[in-house]
Design a protein around this motif. Structure first.
Motif, PDB file in Angstrom:
ATOM      1  N   ASP A 184      -7.476  -2.228   5.907  1.00  0.00           N
ATOM      2  CA  ASP A 184      -7.903  -3.181   5.177  1.00  0.00           C
ATOM      3  C   ASP A 184      -7.922  -2.975   3.729  1.00  0.00           C
ATOM      4  OD1 ASP A 184      -9.935  -1.544   4.931  1.00  0.00           O
ATOM      5  OD2 ASP A 184     -11.230  -2.533   6.409  1.00  0.00           O
ATOM      6  N   ALA A 185      -8.654  -4.104   2.990  1.00  0.00           N
ATOM      7  CA  ALA A 185      -8.807  -4.079   1.623  1.00  0.00           C
ATOM      8  C   ALA A 185      -9.512  -2.669   1.085  1.00  0.00           C
ATOM      9  CB  ALA A 185      -9.230  -5.286   0.981  1.00  0.00           C
ATOM     10  N   THR A 186     -10.711  -2.317   1.617  1.00  0.00           N
ATOM     11  CA  THR A 186     -11.256  -1.413   1.350  1.00  0.00           C
ATOM     12  C   THR A 186     -10.726  -0.073   1.086  1.00  0.00           C
ATOM     13  OG1 THR A 186     -13.367  -2.462   1.950  1.00  0.00           O
ATOM     14  CG2 THR A 186     -13.582  -0.210   1.714  1.00  0.00           C
ATOM     15  N   GLY A 187      -9.967   0.109   2.714  1.00  0.00           N
ATOM     16  CA  GLY A 187      -9.061   1.272   2.898  1.00  0.00           C
ATOM     17  C   GLY A 187      -7.991   1.377   1.891  1.00  0.00           C
ATOM     18  N   ALA A 188      -7.280   0.378   1.586  1.00  0.00           N
ATOM     19  CA  ALA A 188      -6.248   0.287   0.813  1.00  0.00           C
ATOM     20  C   ALA A 188      -6.660   0.466  -0.812  1.00  0.00           C
ATOM     21  CB  ALA A 188      -5.638  -1.189   0.657  1.00  0.00           C
ATOM     22  N   GLN A 189      -7.791   0.317  -1.309  1.00  0.00           N
ATOM     23  CA  GLN A 189      -8.206   0.515  -2.343  1.00  0.00           C
ATOM     24  C   GLN A 189      -8.338   2.061  -2.642  1.00  0.00           C
ATOM     25  OE1 GLN A 189      -8.238  -1.122  -5.124  1.00  0.00           O
ATOM     26  NE2 GLN A 189      -7.471  -3.130  -3.873  1.00  0.00           N
TER      27      GLN A 189
ATOM     28  N   ALA B   8      -6.355   4.454  -5.201  1.00  0.00           N
ATOM     29  CA  ALA B   8      -7.056   5.411  -6.134  1.00  0.00           C
ATOM     30  C   ALA B   8      -6.295   6.805  -5.913  1.00  0.00           C
ATOM     31  CB  ALA B   8      -8.307   5.739  -5.814  1.00  0.00           C
ATOM     32  N   LEU B   9      -6.114   7.299  -4.947  1.00  0.00           N
ATOM     33  CA  LEU B   9      -5.781   8.522  -4.356  1.00  0.00           C
ATOM     34  C   LEU B   9      -4.038   8.665  -5.057  1.00  0.00           C
ATOM     35  CD1 LEU B   9      -6.606   9.306  -0.664  1.00  0.00           C
ATOM     36  CD2 LEU B   9      -7.432  10.569  -2.537  1.00  0.00           C
ATOM     37  N   ALA B  10      -3.429   7.738  -4.717  1.00  0.00           N
ATOM     38  CA  ALA B  10      -1.968   7.882  -5.310  1.00  0.00           C
ATOM     39  C   ALA B  10      -1.937   7.790  -6.918  1.00  0.00           C
ATOM     40  CB  ALA B  10      -1.303   6.413  -4.686  1.00  0.00           C
ATOM     41  N   ALA B  11      -2.795   7.028  -7.459  1.00  0.00           N
ATOM     42  CA  ALA B  11      -2.889   6.865  -8.756  1.00  0.00           C
ATOM     43  C   ALA B  11      -3.070   8.409  -9.557  1.00  0.00           C
ATOM     44  CB  ALA B  11      -3.748   5.701  -9.188  1.00  0.00           C
TER      45      ALA B  11
ATOM     46  N   ASP C 102       6.381   4.000  -7.205  1.00  0.00           N
ATOM     47  CA  ASP C 102       5.659   4.294  -8.300  1.00  0.00           C
ATOM     48  C   ASP C 102       4.141   4.066  -7.747  1.00  0.00           C
ATOM     49  OD1 ASP C 102       4.131   4.300 -10.699  1.00  0.00           O
ATOM     50  OD2 ASP C 102       5.320   2.926 -11.630  1.00  0.00           O
ATOM     51  N   PRO C 103       3.380   5.235  -7.862  1.00  0.00           N
ATOM     52  CA  PRO C 103       2.092   5.144  -7.179  1.00  0.00           C
ATOM     53  C   PRO C 103       1.116   4.304  -8.020  1.00  0.00           C
ATOM     54  CG  PRO C 103       2.311   7.227  -8.290  1.00  0.00           C
ATOM     55  CD  PRO C 103       3.786   6.583  -8.456  1.00  0.00           C
ATOM     56  N   ARG C 104       1.320   4.098  -9.274  1.00  0.00           N
ATOM     57  CA  ARG C 104       0.602   3.073 -10.001  1.00  0.00           C
ATOM     58  C   ARG C 104       0.796   1.774  -9.822  1.00  0.00           C
ATOM     59  NH1 ARG C 104       1.565   7.907 -11.781  1.00  0.00           N
ATOM     60  NH2 ARG C 104       3.834   7.471 -12.032  1.00  0.00           N
ATOM     61  N   SER C 105       1.964   1.407  -9.094  1.00  0.00           N
ATOM     62  CA  SER C 105       2.465   0.114  -8.735  1.00  0.00           C
ATOM     63  C   SER C 105       1.653  -0.310  -7.484  1.00  0.00           C
ATOM     64  CB  SER C 105       3.856  -0.257  -8.600  1.00  0.00           C
ATOM     65  OG  SER C 105       4.297   0.280  -7.437  1.00  0.00           O
ATOM     66  N   LEU C 106       1.253   0.257  -6.618  1.00  0.00           N
ATOM     67  CA  LEU C 106       0.569   0.012  -5.230  1.00  0.00           C
ATOM     68  C   LEU C 106      -0.679  -1.285  -5.557  1.00  0.00           C
ATOM     69  CD1 LEU C 106       0.008   3.411  -3.272  1.00  0.00           C
ATOM     70  CD2 LEU C 106       1.860   1.923  -3.288  1.00  0.00           C
ATOM     71  N   GLU C 107      -0.479  -1.932  -4.704  1.00  0.00           N
ATOM     72  CA  GLU C 107      -1.413  -3.116  -4.589  1.00  0.00           C
ATOM     73  C   GLU C 107      -1.831  -3.709  -3.158  1.00  0.00           C
ATOM     74  OE1 GLU C 107      -0.421  -7.215  -6.002  1.00  0.00           O
ATOM     75  OE2 GLU C 107       1.656  -6.192  -6.701  1.00  0.00           O
ATOM     76  N   TRP C 108      -3.036  -4.236  -2.749  1.00  0.00           N
ATOM     77  CA  TRP C 108      -3.126  -4.826  -1.790  1.00  0.00           C
ATOM     78  C   TRP C 108      -2.998  -6.270  -1.621  1.00  0.00           C
ATOM     79  CZ3 TRP C 108      -3.594  -3.345   3.189  1.00  0.00           C
ATOM     80  CH2 TRP C 108      -4.344  -4.544   4.130  1.00  0.00           C
ATOM     81  N   ARG C 109      -2.332  -6.764  -0.762  1.00  0.00           N
ATOM     82  CA  ARG C 109      -2.056  -8.256  -0.528  1.00  0.00           C
ATOM     83  C   ARG C 109      -2.753  -8.372   0.997  1.00  0.00           C
ATOM     84  NH1 ARG C 109       4.011  -9.177  -2.824  1.00  0.00           N
ATOM     85  NH2 ARG C 109       3.670  -8.362  -4.875  1.00  0.00           N
ATOM     86  N   ALA C 110      -2.844  -9.892   1.293  1.00  0.00           N
ATOM     87  CA  ALA C 110      -3.334 -10.184   2.336  1.00  0.00           C
ATOM     88  C   ALA C 110      -2.606  -9.633   3.609  1.00  0.00           C
ATOM     89  CB  ALA C 110      -3.433 -11.766   2.376  1.00  0.00           C
TER      90      ALA C 110
ATOM     91  N   VAL D 149      -6.345   4.060   8.379  1.00  0.00           N
ATOM     92  CA  VAL D 149      -5.292   4.827   7.454  1.00  0.00           C
ATOM     93  C   VAL D 149      -6.049   5.505   6.459  1.00  0.00           C
ATOM     94  CG1 VAL D 149      -3.080   4.761   6.337  1.00  0.00           C
ATOM     95  CG2 VAL D 149      -3.522   3.309   8.465  1.00  0.00           C
ATOM     96  N   LEU D 150      -5.547   6.802   6.031  1.00  0.00           N
ATOM     97  CA  LEU D 150      -6.733   7.459   4.962  1.00  0.00           C
ATOM     98  C   LEU D 150      -5.710   7.589   3.761  1.00  0.00           C
ATOM     99  CD1 LEU D 150      -8.374  10.206   7.222  1.00  0.00           C
ATOM    100  CD2 LEU D 150      -9.202   7.911   6.647  1.00  0.00           C
ATOM    101  N   ASP D 151      -4.514   7.626   3.825  1.00  0.00           N
ATOM    102  CA  ASP D 151      -3.643   8.003   2.574  1.00  0.00           C
ATOM    103  C   ASP D 151      -2.018   7.544   2.927  1.00  0.00           C
ATOM    104  OD1 ASP D 151      -2.867   8.993   0.332  1.00  0.00           O
ATOM    105  OD2 ASP D 151      -3.192  10.936   0.676  1.00  0.00           O
ATOM    106  N   LEU D 152      -1.242   7.545   2.031  1.00  0.00           N
ATOM    107  CA  LEU D 152      -0.042   7.244   2.182  1.00  0.00           C
ATOM    108  C   LEU D 152       0.760   8.623   1.460  1.00  0.00           C
ATOM    109  CD1 LEU D 152       2.541   5.624   2.734  1.00  0.00           C
ATOM    110  CD2 LEU D 152       2.300   4.499   0.553  1.00  0.00           C
ATOM    111  N   LEU D 153       1.381   9.281   2.415  1.00  0.00           N
ATOM    112  CA  LEU D 153       2.162  10.629   2.075  1.00  0.00           C
ATOM    113  C   LEU D 153       3.642  10.568   1.448  1.00  0.00           C
ATOM    114  CD1 LEU D 153       0.835  13.023   4.811  1.00  0.00           C
ATOM    115  CD2 LEU D 153      -0.149  12.498   2.323  1.00  0.00           C
ATOM    116  N   HIS D 154       4.461   9.788   2.350  1.00  0.00           N
ATOM    117  CA  HIS D 154       5.934   9.476   2.008  1.00  0.00           C
ATOM    118  C   HIS D 154       6.076   8.474   3.022  1.00  0.00           C
ATOM    119  CE1 HIS D 154       6.711  12.595   5.044  1.00  0.00           C
ATOM    120  NE2 HIS D 154       5.892  13.203   4.404  1.00  0.00           N
TER     121      HIS D 154
END
Length: 326
Positions: free
Chosen positions: A10-15, A19-22, A53-61, A99-104
């Motif tokens: 969800d949005a909270t988990g995505a944020q 943050a981890l990726a950035a 690009d980890p800095r380009s990650l964004e959460w959408r609906a 989901v806790l993180d995005l590795l690859h």
């Protein structure tokens, strides 16, 4: 991690993932068929198909999005519809499925999650979400497939998948190579190489990287003259120093050393002792008692020291430095 889900994001988990990726200094890799996970077991390389690009990650609906830079080979494979889906690799909470993180991520045609959110066409072309196409039912003769792939008859499913992934990657690389050379899609490797040779043979040379021959020769001559002048000046300075401190006994020796060059002069100066007596005339111009007479070929102690320092025989020295006439 492996598992069958369901997974939750969800949005909270995505944020938290954003943050981890950035916080990392490296991009998120995209490979082929999860070869990054299998490399240690099968010993095959895991080339990248692209980078997120980890800095380009964004959460959408409808999910987590990021900007991808595809390699030429992967782009060609996607254009050819050789690959259609993305499959992420992530750790998750075993109890909640969060989901806790995005590795690859991997390019694949058999993703574990819903194909409706993994289709590549929309992500690559920047268009809106497109409707997923359900995979077609295909039946393959396992024994024939193993034989075609050159595997042993007892090959496992994992070995077959790895061989297929390597075959797809090779095909994508070949397609990208043909595209780069401007060759036809059905061109053979030899034909593509011939096209490359032909294009390089007809390509005009960049003349800004060259100078006219006359200019080069003139510059070379000027440099040689400068070097010669520099060597002459250095030799003159060495001879002057040797005359002043007595290591060169007189003009004849100085003239002879000048014909031998800098190396011989330095060798003489390094081996000859500095004789203070040669700087002054202790006999007020009169020949000292026992001094050599006209025509005497014997060497003085100073001249013998010169011979020793230059490693030459007394005869050779006297021949080059005859006794001056009275």
């Amino acid at each position: 991690m492996t598992g069958s889900g369901p997974w939750q994001l969800d949005a909270t988990g995505a944020q938290a993932i954003i943050a981890l990726a950035a916080a990392r200094s490296t991009d998120i890799p995209i490979d082929y068929e999860h070869q990054t996970l299998m490399a240690e077991r099968n010993g095959l390389p895991a080339p990248a198909a692209g980078w997120i690009d980890p800095r380009s990650l964004e959460w959408r609906a409808d999910g987590l999005y990021g900007q991808v830079a595809w390699t030429a080979a992967a782009s060609a494979a996607i254009d050819a519809d050789s690959y259609r889906y993305l499959s992420p690799v992530f750790p998750y909470d075993a109890e909640t499925g969060a989901v806790l993180d995005l590795l690859h991520v991997a390019l694949t045609n058999t993703p574990a999650i819903d194909t409706a959110i993994t289709e590549l066409a929309a992500a690559r072309a920047g268009r809106g979400a497109s409707e997923a196409t359900p995979p077609k039912e295909n039946t393959v003769d396992r024994e024939k497939l193993i034989a075609k792939l050159g595997l042993a008859a007892e090959a496992t499913d994992e070995q077959i998948d790895t061989a297929l992934a390597a075959l797809k990657a090779s095909a994508a690389d070949a397609a990208a190579f043909r595209t780069a050379l401007g060759a036809k899609d059905d061109a053979k490797p030899a034909e593509a190489v011939a096209a490359l040779k032909a294009s390089s043979a007809t390509a005009p040379a960049d003349m800004s990287q060259y100078v006219p021959k006359d200019v080069y020769e003139e510059t070379t001559q000027q440099l040689a003259a400068l070097k010669a002048n520099s060597n002459t000046a250095e030799l003159d300075a060495l001879i002057k120093e040797g005359l002043e401190d007595g290591r060169i006994p007189g003009k004849k020796t100085a003239d002879w050393l000048r014909t031998q060059g800098i190396a011989a002069c330095k060798a003489h100066l390094d081996g000859a002792p500095s004789i203070a007596a040669l700087k002054t005339t202790q006999t007020q111009g009169k020949a000292p008692e026992g001094a050599e007479t006209k025509g005497d070929d014997k060497l003085t102690e100073t001249e013998l020291a010169v011979c020793k320092g230059m490693d030459i025989s007394p005869e050779a020295y006297r021949k080059a430095n005859p006794v001056p006439a009275a």
